[in-house]
Enzyme design. Structure first.
Site: not given
Ligand code: PAF
Length: 271
Positions: A26-27, A30, A33, A145, A182
């Site tokens: 979801m952007g 960090h 990711h 997490k 995030s």
């Molecule tokens: O973990 C996340 O960032 C969200 O829940 C995901 C898996 C991208 C779904 O929107």
């Protein structure tokens, strides 16, 4: 790195590949990711990252609105990581079609975060199901997490006989111990300290309850967390991470799952 905003153009490009390694986000990227992306790149398949702040998984509008967004910075980072594809869909691109598969929601969705964030997992599974149909990924990289999310996505994939494989990736932590998220960017310095005190307290607690489960006195622990600076505690529960049964005595494979607030920021973790 090729950027796509539309699923048809994306599919034309990616479905000719042998397979895709997919990192949904979801952007607000960090270290967590980045570690998922690095793992995905090792798969030798093309790596596709998505950025979509999915409104359907937020149970409060204010939480959706205040969710950290920094797409320009994210794009810069992703370019540096040299990923192959970035998909930044619009709402209509994701929700403007009827998926073939219905979402399967395992009963574990009613526990932990499911109890406190009504509709959250329905929203997560809905968007992930759609992403899977659009991208048909060979691998999906998810962090531990969000263990409950990871488990429920795996159950959906299993039940619907989908060919994608979930790759479980370890939680990446900040230097002070707290899990990268995030949402951490909404914390000021003092609040980050509170989060690290709480992490240390619960890490020590887990060691103690492994030896003597009677020390798991939920009311005392909740009070301690409030004294350390938490504003509210949603839950603190121990689950066996294989059977996903709540445990009543020390057990080799249990994790302590917790969710709490510091002001309006909700943090979750499991240790
Ligand atoms: O973990 C996340 O960032 C969200 O829940 C995901 C898996 C991208 C779904 O929107």
């Amino acid at each position: 790195m090729k950027i796509f905003k539309d699923k048809h153009t994306l599919q034309k490009e990616i479905l000719k590949n042998k397979g895709i390694s997919f990192v949904p986000t979801m952007g607000g990227l960090h270290k967590g990711h980045i570690s998922l992306i690095k793992k995905s790149k090792k798969s030798k398949l093309k790596t596709l990252v998505s950025i979509f702040v999915n409104p359907k998984q937020f149970n409060k509008k204010v939480d959706f609105r205040s969710y950290p967004r920094n797409t320009r910075r994210d794009i810069k980072q992703l370019k540096k990581l040299n990923i192959d594809y970035l998909y930044i869909p619009t709402y209509k691109d994701i929700y403007g079609f009827k998926p073939k598969n219905k979402v399967y929601l395992d009963k574990f969705s009613k526990k932990l975060c499911g109890k406190f964030r009504k509709g959250h997992f329905e929203g997560v599974l809905n968007v992930v199901n759609r992403f899977i149909e659009i991208i048909k990924p060979r691998y999906i990289f998810l962090g531990k997490k969000d263990y409950q999310q990871l488990y429920l996505i795996k159950k959906h994939i299993e039940k619907k006989k989908i060919k994608s494989k979930v790759i479980e990736c370890k939680t990446i932590r900040e230097d002070n111990g707290i899990a990268c998220s995030s949402r951490n960017s909404n914390l000021n310095k003092k609040q980050k300290k509170v989060a690290s005190y709480i992490f240390n307290y619960l890490t020590k607690l887990k060691k103690k309850i492994k030896k003597n489960y009677n020390l798991f006195n939920i009311n005392i622990i909740k009070k301690d967390l409030i004294n350390l600076g938490a504003s509210k505690v949603d839950y603190l529960e121990n689950y066996n991470i294989e059977s996903f049964k709540k445990i009543k005595k020390p057990n080799k494979k249990f994790n302590l799952f917790f969710a709490y607030y510091i002001n309006n920021t909700r943090l979750i973790d499991n240790i």
